[in-house]
Design an enzyme around this catalytic site. Structure first.
Site, PDB file in Angstrom:
ATOM      1  N   SER A 135       0.843  -1.186   0.000  1.00  0.00           N
ATOM      2  CA  SER A 135       0.000   0.000   0.000  1.00  0.00           C
ATOM      3  C   SER A 135       0.888   1.249   0.000  1.00  0.00           C
ATOM      4  O   SER A 135       1.726   1.402  -0.882  1.00  0.00           O
ATOM      5  CB  SER A 135      -0.963  -0.049   1.188  1.00  0.00           C
ATOM      6  OG  SER A 135      -2.000   0.885   1.034  1.00  0.00           O
ATOM      7  N   MET A 136       0.760   2.130   0.993  1.00  0.00           N
ATOM      8  CA  MET A 136       1.638   3.291   1.063  1.00  0.00           C
ATOM      9  C   MET A 136       3.102   2.885   0.968  1.00  0.00           C
ATOM     10  O   MET A 136       3.924   3.579   0.359  1.00  0.00           O
ATOM     11  CB  MET A 136       1.403   4.034   2.371  1.00  0.00           C
ATOM     12  CG  MET A 136       2.467   5.083   2.690  1.00  0.00           C
ATOM     13  SD  MET A 136       2.323   5.716   4.369  1.00  0.00           S
ATOM     14  CE  MET A 136       3.847   6.634   4.539  1.00  0.00           C
TER      15      MET A 136
END
Length: 248
Positions: free
Chosen positions: A91-92
């Site tokens: 994700s991030m």
């Protein structure tokens, strides 16, 4: 190696020929990769990043700017570059890992590869502004991702403690403007869940445009946190990639 609050090494593997660095999701911590670290050791020496504002760094102010975060992470990783590094972000973490990979290449130390998991390619614009949302909206968003610990969602006092780090991480992502045409000179492996409510596999496939060498993509069953249910598959992907990269 000197100790650093930025780096957790749960299962040291001093004899391993390569290292893998895990980059956590927004609001996440190094411990989310504890099981993966255990599964990869001792063949791979695993490092997991711990950003300020969570767990043992809860009292510290979260970093809210991508450039500052990437510069600091790169600096912290420099003592560990005596062996080839593979970067794995979820994700991030995929966005941060990509920017760190670019920094390492600029320093003449390209990684063996980048695993971009559960994240659209850098050329896909970020349109959400969750860092400006109120706490209740952030909590609703966590529930939608269906990967956040239900005990955490049920414990309001604990939840309120992690929201500053989550908001800071979203600010990092949502205010960053990556250069859309930059590409890495290392291979990229993209992973995603087929039922992810916030990431379209078509946007994940665009990671291919961010490498000048090989690209591979694998879609697994599950939502945004599909990694939890596919640990053996992910570990095999990592082992196979490192073996191929070192053979080259």
């Amino acid at each position: 190696m000197t100790t650093s609050p930025w780096i957790k090494r749960f299962h040291p593997a001093p004899q391993a020929p390569t290292r893998l660095v895990f980059f956590p999701h927004a609001g996440g911590s190094a411990t989310s990769f504890f099981a993966a670290s255990r599964a990869l050791a001792p063949e791979v020496d695993v490092l997991a990043l711990q950003y300020p504002g969570r767990q043992d760094r809860l009292a510290e102010r979260p970093v809210e700017d991508m450039g500052t975060l990437v510069d600091r992470v790169t600096e912290e990783l420099m003592p560990w570059t005596d062996r080839p590094l593979t970067l794995f972000g979820h994700s991030m973490g995929s966005s941060v890992a990509y920017e760190v990979a670019l920094r390492l290449e600029e320093k003449g130390m390209p990684p063996l590869g980048l695993f971009a998991s559960g994240r659209a390619a850098p050329r896909v614009p970020v349109t959400r502004r969750l860092h400006l949302a109120d706490d209740d909206e952030l909590i609703r968003h966590l529930g939608e991702l269906s990967g956040t610990d239900s005990q955490l969602l049920a414990d309001e006092s604990l939840l309120r403690m992690v929201l500053p780090a989550l908001r800071g991480d979203y600010r990092v992502l949502e205010t960053h403007r990556p250069e859309p045409d930059r590409s890495l000179s290392c291979p990229v492996v993209a992973l995603c869940g087929d039922a992810d409510p916030v990431v379209d596999p078509a946007d994940v496939a665009l990671w291919e445009r961010h490498t000048s060498v090989s690209f591979r993509m694998r879609v697994l069953t599950g939502g945004h946190f599909f990694l939890d249910a596919h640990l053996p598959v992910v570990v095999r992907e990592v082992h196979d990639h490192i073996a191929a990269a070192t053979a080259r």
